[in-house]
Design an enzyme around this catalytic site. Structure first.
Site, PDB file in Angstrom:
ATOM      1  CG  ASP A 101      -1.942  -1.005   1.231  1.00  0.00           C
ATOM      2  OD1 ASP A 101      -2.514  -1.154  -0.031  1.00  0.00           O
ATOM      3  OD2 ASP A 101      -2.742  -1.797   2.649  1.00  0.00           O
ATOM      4  CG  ASP A 104      -6.521  -1.514  -1.553  1.00  0.00           C
ATOM      5  OD1 ASP A 104      -6.700  -3.476  -2.015  1.00  0.00           O
ATOM      6  OD2 ASP A 104      -5.675  -1.455  -1.006  1.00  0.00           O
TER       7      ASP A 104
END
EC number: 3.4.23.36
Length: 176
Positions: free
Chosen positions: A128, A146
């Protein structure tokens, strides 16, 4: 060769644009993650604006780091779950292949899910790096996969709401 009704395309041809979209999402997700991994150190923060930073973190859990603190079993659980969901979404994509909105939604979710599965298999966690915040309050870091999953779910909901508006309303049931 199966019988096709007039104007109907073979299943693979009808699904091809959506499969290409899923592959493009997965490829772009992996490309962005490789750039971040090659140029940033774990935990490094690069301020971009007053509300957005790049920060390299590894998420061993699911959304919002759900189950991240466990011993590692969740890596295989979330990988297996993603594979099963992708299979189910491919079946739904096949079923709705002549439509536009639902297959696009499924493709975004599949591409994002596969992008995160690749991370789990290669790195043991999801990479991330996108971090939005306002003062001391922040949204958990996330990635392109995501974002694609979230957009895909939003499109699915929108498609279902639109479909509900076009259905004729059933009248009150009458006792027999």
């Amino acid at each position: 060769m199966p019988d096709l009704q007039a104007g109907q395309r073979p299943a693979f041809v009808a699904m091809l644009p959506w499969l290409v979209l899923a592959a493009a999402v997965m490829g772009l997700d992996q490309l962005t993650k490789q750039v971040v991994l090659a140029t940033m150190q774990y935990g490094e923060v690069i301020p971009v604006t007053g509300f957005f930073d790049l920060v390299l973190v590894f998420n061993r859990g699911a959304a919002f780091s759900f189950l991240a603190e466990h011993s590692g079993w969740q890596r295989w659980f979330f990988t297996g779950l993603a594979v099963v969901i992708c299979g189910w979404l491919l079946a739904l994509m096949h079923q709705h292949r002549e439509e536009r909105l639902l297959p696009a939604a499924f493709a975004l979710i599949i591409g994002g899910a596969i992008g995160n599965v690749v991370d789990r298999l290669l790195h043991g966690a999801v990479v991330d790096f996108l971090y939005f915040h306002a003062g001391r309050y922040g949204w958990p870091a996330f990635n392109l996969a995501d974002s694609a999953i979230t957009l895909g779910v939003g499109l699915m909901l929108w498609a279902q709401l639109r479909a509900g508006k076009h259905k004729p309303e059933a009248g009150p049931e009458r006792p027999s």
